[in-house]
Design a protein around this motif. Structure first.
Motif, PDB file in Angstrom:
ATOM      1  N   LEU A  70      26.233  18.173 -20.722  1.00 42.77           N
ATOM      2  CA  LEU A  70      26.471  19.488 -20.224  1.00 42.77           C
ATOM      3  C   LEU A  70      28.068  19.952 -19.931  1.00 42.77           C
ATOM      4  N   LEU A 108      15.768  24.223 -26.438  1.00 39.53           N
ATOM      5  CA  LEU A 108      16.810  25.318 -25.771  1.00 39.53           C
ATOM      6  C   LEU A 108      18.051  25.072 -26.559  1.00 39.53           C
ATOM      7  N   SER A 127      21.369  26.200 -30.524  1.00 39.05           N
ATOM      8  CA  SER A 127      22.218  26.763 -29.653  1.00 39.05           C
ATOM      9  C   SER A 127      23.675  26.803 -29.905  1.00 39.05           C
ATOM     10  N   THR A 177      26.803  26.100 -27.907  1.00 34.72           N
ATOM     11  CA  THR A 177      27.367  26.955 -26.981  1.00 34.72           C
ATOM     12  C   THR A 177      26.981  26.301 -25.419  1.00 34.72           C
ATOM     13  N   LEU A 178      25.987  25.330 -25.308  1.00 36.51           N
ATOM     14  CA  LEU A 178      25.595  24.923 -24.276  1.00 36.51           C
ATOM     15  C   LEU A 178      25.746  23.590 -23.769  1.00 36.51           C
ATOM     16  N   ILE A 200      21.784  32.992 -19.479  1.00 32.81           N
ATOM     17  CA  ILE A 200      21.562  31.335 -19.487  1.00 32.81           C
ATOM     18  C   ILE A 200      22.810  30.739 -19.973  1.00 32.81           C
ATOM     19  N   LYS A 201      23.531  31.409 -20.824  1.00 29.79           N
ATOM     20  CA  LYS A 201      24.817  30.660 -21.155  1.00 29.79           C
ATOM     21  C   LYS A 201      25.666  30.600 -20.031  1.00 29.79           C
ATOM     22  N   LEU A 229      24.783  27.801 -17.592  1.00 28.79           N
ATOM     23  CA  LEU A 229      25.102  26.370 -17.895  1.00 28.79           C
ATOM     24  C   LEU A 229      26.509  26.313 -18.255  1.00 28.79           C
TER      25      LEU A 229
END
Lengths: 470, 470
Positions: B171, B195, B199, B202-203, B442-443, B446
């Motif tokens: 992460l 998810l 992505s 980007t996460l 969400i971005k 995280l």
């Protein structure tokens, strides 16, 4: 209880006849199919369309009132008990199949449609909606999506998630968004569709779904293989997969479950067997024929003492219905039935079943085990009495150990039931603290006021964590 | 350029030989397969394991340095151009197949494994990894997962997402989490696995993946159907699906594409046809035989003037390879090739292809169209010259209209390529402002410091929005 002013506003939105707040009515929404969880909501509200849902959500967000979207309440994780009171949303008015698109193989539905009606409607035109949770006769699709329900066909066909192509969702801020579409491929941004599937109503209210249908299998064949011991049954499961056969259904029942089911269904199930596999293959006739032959051979090679093939569709249906009745049958024996869904990689089933037996003996509790052997999703089911606090304490300890063992074997604490309040104390075993923190951050990002189904899935556990119970 | 102190810290983590920051080396990481996007990174770092990845991420998070995880850079959305500089992570040391589990039908891989090696390794033991993006010979699985890559088998077999069972991810805060597992069913918390799939880096950074394998189809048959007009080809596609046949591959090529591909591949493709369908069915021999017969009949009923069945495996392979070479073949014609992936519900293909033709005429630009007709995923491909700013302005206007049309027809701006920087100005057409806001939340939840692949997917568009270009 709802403040008068709020009640009036809700009545303005949905009509007076669609708001209930008398105790007798609310009692019906105070529990779901999960034993030992109950809490009263402040009101039941039945919106008639997405605009009303959005207005309700905005009102609740402004006043920090919990919203619990609820289908038929068949979930087994205490996913729809109104833990902190608030408003239960029901979808009796939003229960239409909006469209069947035969060119794109989709069905567009409102959340209140019964799963069985989706299956039946598809079947009538030669199409197939595979997800079949045990409760499919009465469960609603909104609930299935929120819980990412599984069923008996998971091994070959996947779960609810695999059949949701798009959603309309009212976000906690009252905005309505649409995700996905009638599209096999769509990578425009994060996969919100699959984030909402299985989010247990904690991120928004689903108001519409586009479901994927597939061509109906032409035919099927149902078999029953009987074993003198569990290991032989488990080895058969491995042998079938190792031979590159993926059956539509591959169910396991232990002797205790078979006995109870037979006593309930009275269709001549082999109560003398220590373990039974119920196997169904579907597809083109030649393939089903060939697979069935191979499966019978593999069962016998792996020491099944008898293999029966259903001779008629009725007989096949009887067998499947008997399996589906396992929970009902077991619930008759004791006042309280706790059905769990610890899940492991398929290859670990023998170890897991052995562990369940040993743990049940250690704590002197009664646990029957059946489940979806093909996908490793077992249902250890405890027959107990919630009023016997001493026994219940032992049951909790037993299940805590079962979940730990499942995770240690590379599995999970819940394969298809969800976390809800039931599995809250165990989520850290599977997701880890960093994983839970990531989920909590997502929750906060979308629902900063925590109005969506509070107390579920990611709430800080009020009980001690499972690890501390030992 | 990297500060000396930071470079030393990175060298400490991965070893001096795994940090590059000279201009010549960095140039190779300044662009990907997308035309017209380039930006220099500050360094290339090649970690050897997840612990090193976590240490790099922590360092970068502390110093607010962008991280761009990169496979072979074959993406077509400018998904791996270092828009704001920073560190490009490559996975040349993390390129092992860690495990093949024949009992659970899984393969566990590091991100740097080539997609083709996964396919080949599975095939050697009678198993099948279906996702086959056009670049699969050189693309890496980490990139495929980050972009949720599609391919020619999407209709029947789905996309990369459908074959990712679990992930290990670092992460943005440097914590390592594991999601999912060797499990067909797992509902313990939000579906982080899906998810992270798609992505676009980007996460977090993917450091390991558990992939699902399925039994290899026993046999296959490849057909080519030739048409005097496009509508007849499109009607054939609908007719095949309406007859409840789901082919493994159902590709469409217009005359312009066929001509270019034939000129490139020289295998005797029918350049006289206005539209061509390339159809492949796989499965059990009897089923493939029967489906092929039905498909040929349906092609003829829908006015194909010729239907050819590949007589040998080599001939079939030649046809599929020719189709796969479409992008390479087209790129030879003009200095700049812009390959797009507007996607619509299958039933809307005729309308979409017609719209593309009209839009190309309106702006006087050259657009060839081919793509995955079975899943509505079209590849309108513009042959142009990036140095001709006047023409490029027209190309941009044309594509903006194409994306708008796709969304108006119930489709999406990108079926399999991703958003990256390329589709940034158009994401709002599909996701809506509320949808983008949800994704941005969400971005931020995280990756609060925005270090993961900044400037991609959800960045505030620097260009004017597509709608304002009209």
């Amino acid at each position: 209880m709802l403040a008068k002013e709020l009640k009036a506003k809700l009545q303005d939105i949905v009509g007076a006849e669609n708001v209930e707040d008398d105790n007798a009515s609310l009692l019906a929404y105070s529990y779901d199919a999960t034993a030992r969880f109950q809490a009263m909501p402040d009101a039941m509200v039945a919106p008639r369309n997405k605009t009303e849902v959005a207005a309700i959500v905005k009102l609740c967000n402004d006043h920090r009132i919990p919203i619990i979207a609820r289908g038929s309440g068949t979930n087994l994780c205490a996913g729809t008990t109104p833990a902190s009171g608030g408003i239960v949303l029901t979808f009796k008015h939003m229960n239409r199949i909006l469209e069947i698109d035969e060119e794109n193989l989709t069905m567009t539905v409102e959340p209140g449609v019964f799963t069985k009606d989706i299956f039946d409607t598809a079947q009538e035109i030669g199409l197939f909606y595979p997800p079949d949770p045990g409760s499919m006769h009465i469960s609603q699709i909104g609930g299935n999506i929120s819980e990412n329900s599984g069923g008996l066909r998971g091994l070959k066909y996947g779960v609810t998630r695999d059949y949701v192509l798009g959603l309309e969702v009212v976000l906690p801020n009252g905005e309505i968004i649409r995700t996905g579409g009638k599209l096999a491929k769509d990578v425009a941004g994060y996969d919100l569709t699959r984030l909402f599937v299985g989010s247990e109503g904690t991120l928004g209210v689903i108001t519409e779904a586009i479901l994927k249908l597939i061509p109906q299998p032409e035919t099927k064949k149902t078999m029953l293989a009987l074993y003198h011991n569990l290991d032989a049954a488990a080895e058969t499961v491995s042998a079938i997969i190792a031979n590159r056969i993926i059956p539509a259904t591959l169910e396991f029942l232990d002797q205790a479950t078979v006995k109870v089911v037979e006593d309930f269904a009275k269709i001549g199930l082999p109560t003398e067997a220590k373990a039974v596999l119920l196997i169904e293959q579907d597809g083109a006739p030649e393939v089903v024929e060939r697979d069935a032959e191979k499966i019978v051979k593999l069962c016998k090679e792996n020491h099944a003492f008898d293999v029966q093939i259903a001779k008629t569709d009725e007989q096949a249906e009887q067998l499947m219905t008997a399996r589906r009745s396992a929970l009902s049958a077991l619930s008759r024996l004791k006042p309280t039935t706790i059905l769990e869904d610890a899940t492991v990689p398929r290859s670990q089933i023998p170890k897991m079943v052995k562990a369940i037996t040993e743990i049940a003996e250690k704590y002197q509790v009664t646990i029957c085990t059946f489940g979806h052997a093909g996908d490793g999703n077992l249902h250890p089911t405890c027959l107990t009495d919630a009023r016997n606090t001493e026994e219940i304490a032992l049951v909790e300890k037993a299940f805590a150990e079962i979940f730990e063992k499942a995770v240690a074997l590379g599995g999970t604490i819940t394969g298809e039931h969800g976390v809800g309040m039931m599995k809250l104390p165990y989520l850290h075993l599977k997701a880890g603290e960093a994983g839970i923190a990531a989920m909590q951050n997502i929750k906060k990002a979308l629902d900063p006021n925590g109005i969506m189904n509070p107390g579920k899935m990611l709430a800080i556990a009020e009980k001690e964590k499972a690890g501390d119970l030992q």
